[in-house]
Design an enzyme around this catalytic site. Structure first.
Site, PDB file in Angstrom:
ATOM      1  N   LYS A 237      84.490  -0.613  -1.832  1.00  0.00           N
ATOM      2  CA  LYS A 237      84.118  -0.042  -3.138  1.00  0.00           C
ATOM      3  C   LYS A 237      84.610  -0.933  -4.277  1.00  0.00           C
ATOM      4  CE  LYS A 237      84.065   4.559  -1.087  1.00  0.00           C
ATOM      5  NZ  LYS A 237      84.739   5.835  -0.844  1.00  0.00           N
TER       6      LYS A 237
ATOM      7  N   ASP B  64      82.494  11.258  -7.361  1.00  0.00           N
ATOM      8  CA  ASP B  64      82.139  11.718  -6.015  1.00  0.00           C
ATOM      9  C   ASP B  64      81.314  13.008  -6.055  1.00  0.00           C
ATOM     10  OD1 ASP B  64      82.719  10.332  -3.680  1.00  0.00           O
ATOM     11  OD2 ASP B  64      84.861  10.828  -3.752  1.00  0.00           O
TER      12      ASP B  64
ATOM     13  N   GLN C   7      90.128   9.209  -2.035  1.00  0.00           N
ATOM     14  CA  GLN C   7      89.545   8.898  -0.727  1.00  0.00           C
ATOM     15  C   GLN C   7      89.940   9.969   0.295  1.00  0.00           C
ATOM     16  OE1 GLN C   7      87.325   6.480  -0.189  1.00  0.00           O
ATOM     17  NE2 GLN C   7      87.119   6.970   1.974  1.00  0.00           N
TER      18      GLN C   7
END
Ligand code: GUN
Length: 294
Positions: free
Chosen positions: A61, A128, A105
């Site tokens: 990422k 997200d 994460q």
């Protein structure tokens, strides 16, 4: 079409990397416009513990951030960090003007519940799309920041010229990260949606009806050739390690013989997810810019 490579006598391989490059190029332009306004987008990731897979995904990422011009940073918390410490870290990032997107994460070590941490992320920085406010908006038909994997799949279908309106779509897997938000996105586009999962009886009876089949079950080789409708579009979200190789949930070579098109693993849905994260970080920054200019 450049993103779909034709193999004679078989279905098409959907080139996720090529599609992701297109999306990245578009995002890079948007980032350039923000930089010209003095608002370079910034993404902060948080990893709790030392999970090597998580560390690898986050590195991927950050590399994508570098390619499109997004500033990125990572906060690595100790494996023993409690939920209070994670939330404290998130609150600090919520306050910072140079951080436009925040990504925690998953999974947390010991499979701890991530919901309180997700709810602490400023919904405007929730790249997200896991915050309850953003999930609720999605379900209500107003898509703001949404989960990246489902959005990448929907974007790819649009790019490939496959309309979802009136389509028979089947999703295998009902996770909060993929299955549930994808079902909402497909309903928002007027598809007929079935969601199957581990308790579904006679999975094949459902998957055989699918004009668009998305598999996110985490079971290698779950979907076999006789479970796929001829001419279907198949998206394989699975990432499984089998005998040292990365494989999906679909028996790729066999399914390719009946489907119109299939995503490979690796090189299919994964790159699309990462490039959609870049796009959403740009979107979050644009939205924050509009709020600040009011
Ligand atoms: N772990 C596996 N998939 C994801 C994802 O889409 N977002 C985050 N934050 N963690 C993940």
């Amino acid at each position: 079409m450049s993103e779909v490579s034709s193999v004679p006598g078989t279905g098409m391989i959907i080139d996720g990397k090529a599609l992701a490059s297109e999306l990245e190029a578009e995002t890079k332009e948007r980032v350039g416009e923000l930089v010209a306004l003095g608002r370079r987008p910034g993404l902060a990731t948080i990893i709790v513990g030392e999970n090597p897979a998580s560390a690898m995904y986050v590195r991927i990422k950050h590399s994508a951030c570098d390619r499109v011009g997004i500033r990125s940073e990572n906060v690595n918390l100790h494996e023993d960090a409690g939920i209070e410490e994670i939330i404290e870290t998130i609150r600090g990032l919520n306050e910072r003007e140079d951080v436009n997107g925040i990504l925690l994460q998953l999974p947390l070590p010991g499979n701890r519940d991530s919901a309180p941490a997700m709810a602490a992320i400023d919904p405007a920085k929730d790249v997200d799309g896991f915050h309850p406010v953003n999930m609720g908006s999605l379900l209500a038909g107003a898509e703001r920041l949404v989960p990246c994997t489902p959005k990448g799949i929907v974007w790819a279908l649009e790019r490939l010229g496959v309309s979802l309106e009136g389509r028979e779509t089947v999703i295998v897997g009902h996770s909060n990260v993929v299955g549930k938000p994808l079902a909402a996105m497909m309903l928002n586009r007027n598809a007929t949606v079935s969601v199957c999962h581990v308790f579904t009886r006679n999975l094949a009876a459902h998957t055989r009806n699918a004009e668009v089949l998305v598999v996110a079950a985490g079971v290698p080789g779950l979907i076999k050739r006789d479970m796929v409708k001829p001419g279907a579009y198949v998206f394989d979200v699975g990432i499984n390690r089998v005998e040292g190789k990365t494989v999906g949930d679909v028996e790729f070579d066999e399914v390719l013989k009946v489907a119109a098109a299939v995503t490979p693993v690796p090189g299919g849905v994964g790159p699309l997810t990462v490039s959609m994260l870049m796009s959403q970080t740009a979107t979050a920054t644009e939205m924050q810019e509009q709020i600040n200019n009011r």
